[in-house]
Motif scaffolding. Structure first.
Motif, PDB file in Angstrom:
ATOM      1  N   GLY A 518       6.392  15.675   8.822  1.00  0.00           N
ATOM      2  CA  GLY A 518       7.426  15.952   7.612  1.00  0.00           C
ATOM      3  C   GLY A 518       6.884  15.433   6.242  1.00  0.00           C
ATOM      4  N   GLU A 519       5.844  14.677   6.027  1.00  0.00           N
ATOM      5  CA  GLU A 519       5.418  14.210   4.873  1.00  0.00           C
ATOM      6  C   GLU A 519       4.225  15.290   4.234  1.00  0.00           C
ATOM      7  N   LYS A 520       4.154  15.394   3.012  1.00  0.00           N
ATOM      8  CA  LYS A 520       3.575  16.449   2.234  1.00  0.00           C
ATOM      9  C   LYS A 520       1.961  15.989   1.964  1.00  0.00           C
ATOM     10  N   GLN A 521       1.608  14.796   1.958  1.00  0.00           N
ATOM     11  CA  GLN A 521       0.435  14.491   1.598  1.00  0.00           C
ATOM     12  C   GLN A 521      -0.028  13.094   2.167  1.00  0.00           C
ATOM     13  N   ASP A 522      -1.302  12.811   2.070  1.00  0.00           N
ATOM     14  CA  ASP A 522      -1.765  11.417   2.475  1.00  0.00           C
ATOM     15  C   ASP A 522      -1.320  10.313   1.462  1.00  0.00           C
ATOM     16  N   LYS A 523      -1.405   9.095   2.031  1.00  0.00           N
ATOM     17  CA  LYS A 523      -0.659   7.958   1.395  1.00  0.00           C
ATOM     18  C   LYS A 523      -2.084   7.031   1.403  1.00  0.00           C
ATOM     19  N   ILE A 524      -1.902   6.396  -0.020  1.00  0.00           N
ATOM     20  CA  ILE A 524      -2.864   5.211  -0.388  1.00  0.00           C
ATOM     21  C   ILE A 524      -2.208   3.972  -0.131  1.00  0.00           C
ATOM     22  N   PHE A 525      -2.761   2.873   0.362  1.00  0.00           N
ATOM     23  CA  PHE A 525      -2.251   1.478   0.433  1.00  0.00           C
ATOM     24  C   PHE A 525      -3.342   0.594  -0.215  1.00  0.00           C
ATOM     25  N   ILE A 526      -2.590  -0.306  -1.082  1.00  0.00           N
ATOM     26  CA  ILE A 526      -3.605  -1.269  -1.753  1.00  0.00           C
ATOM     27  C   ILE A 526      -3.156  -2.529  -1.267  1.00  0.00           C
ATOM     28  N   PRO A 527      -4.215  -3.593  -1.466  1.00  0.00           N
ATOM     29  CA  PRO A 527      -3.430  -4.977  -1.096  1.00  0.00           C
ATOM     30  C   PRO A 527      -2.481  -5.345  -2.092  1.00  0.00           C
ATOM     31  N   GLY A 528      -1.382  -6.043  -1.538  1.00  0.00           N
ATOM     32  CA  GLY A 528      -0.364  -6.812  -2.403  1.00  0.00           C
ATOM     33  C   GLY A 528       0.479  -5.969  -2.768  1.00  0.00           C
ATOM     34  N   ARG A 529       0.603  -4.732  -2.566  1.00  0.00           N
ATOM     35  CA  ARG A 529       1.572  -3.624  -2.814  1.00  0.00           C
ATOM     36  C   ARG A 529       2.190  -3.304  -1.519  1.00  0.00           C
TER      37      ARG A 529
END
Length: 625
Positions: A518-529
């Motif tokens: 159901g999502e359109k694109q990949d997600k980016i995770f960064i520390p502290g966020r």
């Protein structure tokens, strides 16, 4: 400081505090050359100061002559691959044809690496399509075998290639080695561009077969002659009286350069290849030294050295280079720098091609730099991500679990930085010592049970980044500017903990999670966020991250499949009574795989050393039941 060094020719090796070789150089007078690095003039040159800040020790190797120093320098550069020496880039991107003339029945294959294995190499080919077309032409018309050495030894009847008249079946003795060697000599003439000699030989064979009234075989040679004539018409012939000659030019601007090599064989231009130079650190670009190192590196491989080589720059050590090439070739080699005439015009043509290729490459480098800058800005990285490492885990319910890391430098894969990790146990601390063991006890990390990607990722990261002092000098890797883990918050959390334990907070890190349903694109995770960063689908920086993530996944999966297949093979054979570990290994060595063992007849099984008939019969019946 330099008084202990000898006043003799030799080679010097500059090393850092870990013993890693940073630079290799040669000198007529070692003492004088090394003293130059500590002079006042050197202190005013940024590039030299940059290098010397990293140098902790300088080793020297004394030689009898300057020529020996020249050869030793090249050998040590190939061995240590120092960061600040000239190194050829894109060498492996060119294909060559490998003829295994050391075999009883030689085989022609495509390769990207040239080794000292007794084979004869032809190329390199600038066009992969052209290389494959040549191989296809030879397979269609010269009837060389295409099977592997194992298939050649174990085949009991001719394969399909024989049925369609593309092989003479040396595997079952339908052609003897002398007749086969005649075909190999014809192939060598064709690949060497000596088509006139080849045409003469083929014409003689055709006439002899016609006289003997073997008209079908004679027709084969007639057709082959026609195809070779068509090939000759497509080639560009220049006025050099059928010479073998390489035209080598160096084009540079500042501290980077490109060397272009146009290869001519028997008067025909075979192709042009371009080699980018990296690692050069001197403030003033010394074209003489660069071209000298290139010639030694280029012809050190098992390449065909022509009798004539034309350059665009006159070398101070021209006599030494010529002697080295003559020794390797075993006959005379002539190097010249033409100033007029046909050879000069050819040099100018190659130089023009080199400049065009350099400008194309420069434009591409600028685009890659912009992508890295965009990635730094949009994610908020501390460092420009020139060196990026990505980690991935591959397993099936925790079995045959492996990890992988891939390295991208300036947006391109650097295969020398690829690593496989076979998962030992998810605590990942069994091989560590001292403070690292105390960290293990304090955290009480449990051992892996089943599939736990988080702990597996932790083990792989521990083994990679705890290796700062543990790895050998030969395999030590620089730390990246950006660490990418394949996964979300859980995998990223393991990286954060590892970096805190080892004090590596200066390195940026992100987690790249694949899009959910159901999502359109990949997600980016960064520390502290808490929330993920989502880049536009057409973002070039996102595509670069996806490319490195997919490459890490491919690299991990390929290794996992290899281990998984080995495990399946071993488990099936181990279930058969009488098949010990020694016999199992002997079977796999002889046949190569479990599928080949299944295909084998009882007579074939009995050929395996130390396999008794009763055990061979039991094995055969159980595999075919």
């Amino acid at each position: 400081m330099t008084s202990s060094y000898p006043k003799a020719p030799g080679v010097y090796l500059m090393k850092n505090s870990q013993g890693v070789v940073l630079y290799v150089g040669k000198a007529k007078n070692l003492k004088h050359r090394i003293a130059q690095y500590f002079s006042r003039e050197a202190e005013q040159r940024y590039q030299i100061k940059f290098l010397m800040r990293r140098v902790s020790d300088i080793d020297v190797v004394v030689t009898d002559t300057e020529k020996e120093a020249l050869l030793l320098e090249n050998t040590l550069i190939k061995k240590h691959k120092p960061r600040y020496n000239i190194q050829l880039r894109d060498d492996k991107s060119y294909l060559s044809l490998k003829l295994s003339i050391q075999d009883k029945f030689p085989r022609l294959t495509i390769t990207r690496s040239i080794k000292k294995d007794g084979s004869q190499y032809f190329g390199p080919y600038a066009s992969a399509t052209a290389c494959r077309d040549v191989l296809d032409f030879i397979e269609h018309n010269f009837c060389l075998r295409t099977c592997s050495d194992r298939e050649l030894q174990n085949r009991a009847r001719p394969c399909l290639q024989y049925q369609i008249q593309r092989c003479d079946a040396p595997c079952v003795g339908l052609i003897d080695s002398d007749q086969y060697r005649d075909i190999v000599e014809e192939v060598k003439l064709f690949l060497s561009g000596k088509n006139k000699e080849l045409q003469k030989i083929l014409m003689q064979k055709m006439e002899a077969l016609s006289t003997a009234e073997e008209f079908e075989k004679a027709a084969h040679y007639r057709d082959l002659l026609g195809k070779i004539e068509q090939t000759l018409e497509k080639q560009r012939v220049v006025k050099h009286h059928g010479q073998d000659r390489d035209f080598i030019v160096l084009y540079h601007n500042g501290q980077k350069g490109i060397v272009s090599v146009m290869t001519m064989r028997n008067g025909n231009i075979v192709g042009t290849c371009h080699y980018y130079l990296q690692g050069y650190l001197k403030e003033v670009f010394d074209a003489n030294e660069v071209l000298e190192q290139f010639l030694l590196q280029y012809y050190a491989e098992e390449r065909d050295i022509p009798k004539n080589i034309s350059l665009n720059i006159s070398l101070a050590s021209l006599k030494l280079i010529t002697e080295c090439l003559m020794e390797k070739k075993g006959e005379g080699v002539f190097l010249d720098v033409p100033r007029r005439g046909d050879r000069f015009r050819m040099i100018q043509l190659v130089l023009k091609n080199a400049e065009l290729e350099w400008r194309r490459r420069l434009k591409k480098d600028v685009e890659e730099e912009e992508i890295l800058a965009e990635l730094q800005k949009k994610i908020g990285l501390k460092n420009l991500p020139r060196r990026m490492e990505c980690f991935d885990i591959s397993n099936i319910q925790g079995k045959s679990a492996v990890g992988s890391s891939v390295l991208f430098v300036d947006g391109k894969p650097s295969k020398s930085g690829y690593r496989h990790y076979r998962i030992r146990g998810c605590d990942g601390h069994q091989h560590l010592h001292g403070a690292q063991v105390r960290l293990k006890r304090r955290r009480r990390v449990a051992r892996c049970e089943g599939s736990n990607d988080f702990l597996m990722m932790r083990e792989v990261l521990m083994r990679r980044f705890a290796s700062k002092k543990e790895e050998t000098k030969k395999s030590v890797l620089e730390f990246p500017d950006l660490l990418v883990v394949d996964g979300g918050k859980g995998q990223l959390a393991q990286a954060v903990r590892i970096f805190e334990e080892f004090g590596l907070q200066k390195i940026d890190m992100i987690g790249l999670a694949k899009k959910a349903e159901g999502e359109k694109q990949d997600k980016i995770f960064i520390p502290g966020r808490k929330n993920a960063i989502v880049l536009p689908p057409k973002s070039l920086s996102l595509r670069l991250l996806m490319q490195i993530r997919d490459e890490a996944h491919r690299f991990a999966v390929s290794y996992h499949r290899k281990l998984h297949n080995q495990r399946l093979q071993h488990s099936q054979l181990d279930q058969i009574k009488g098949i010990s570990q020694v016999r199992r290994n002997a079977l796999l060595r002889y046949f190569g795989s479990l599928d080949k063992i299944r295909e084998a007849s009882l007579e074939d099984l009995l050929k395996v050393p130390h396999l008794q008939r009763s055990i061979a019969e039991r094995l055969y019946h159980q595999l075919h039941s």
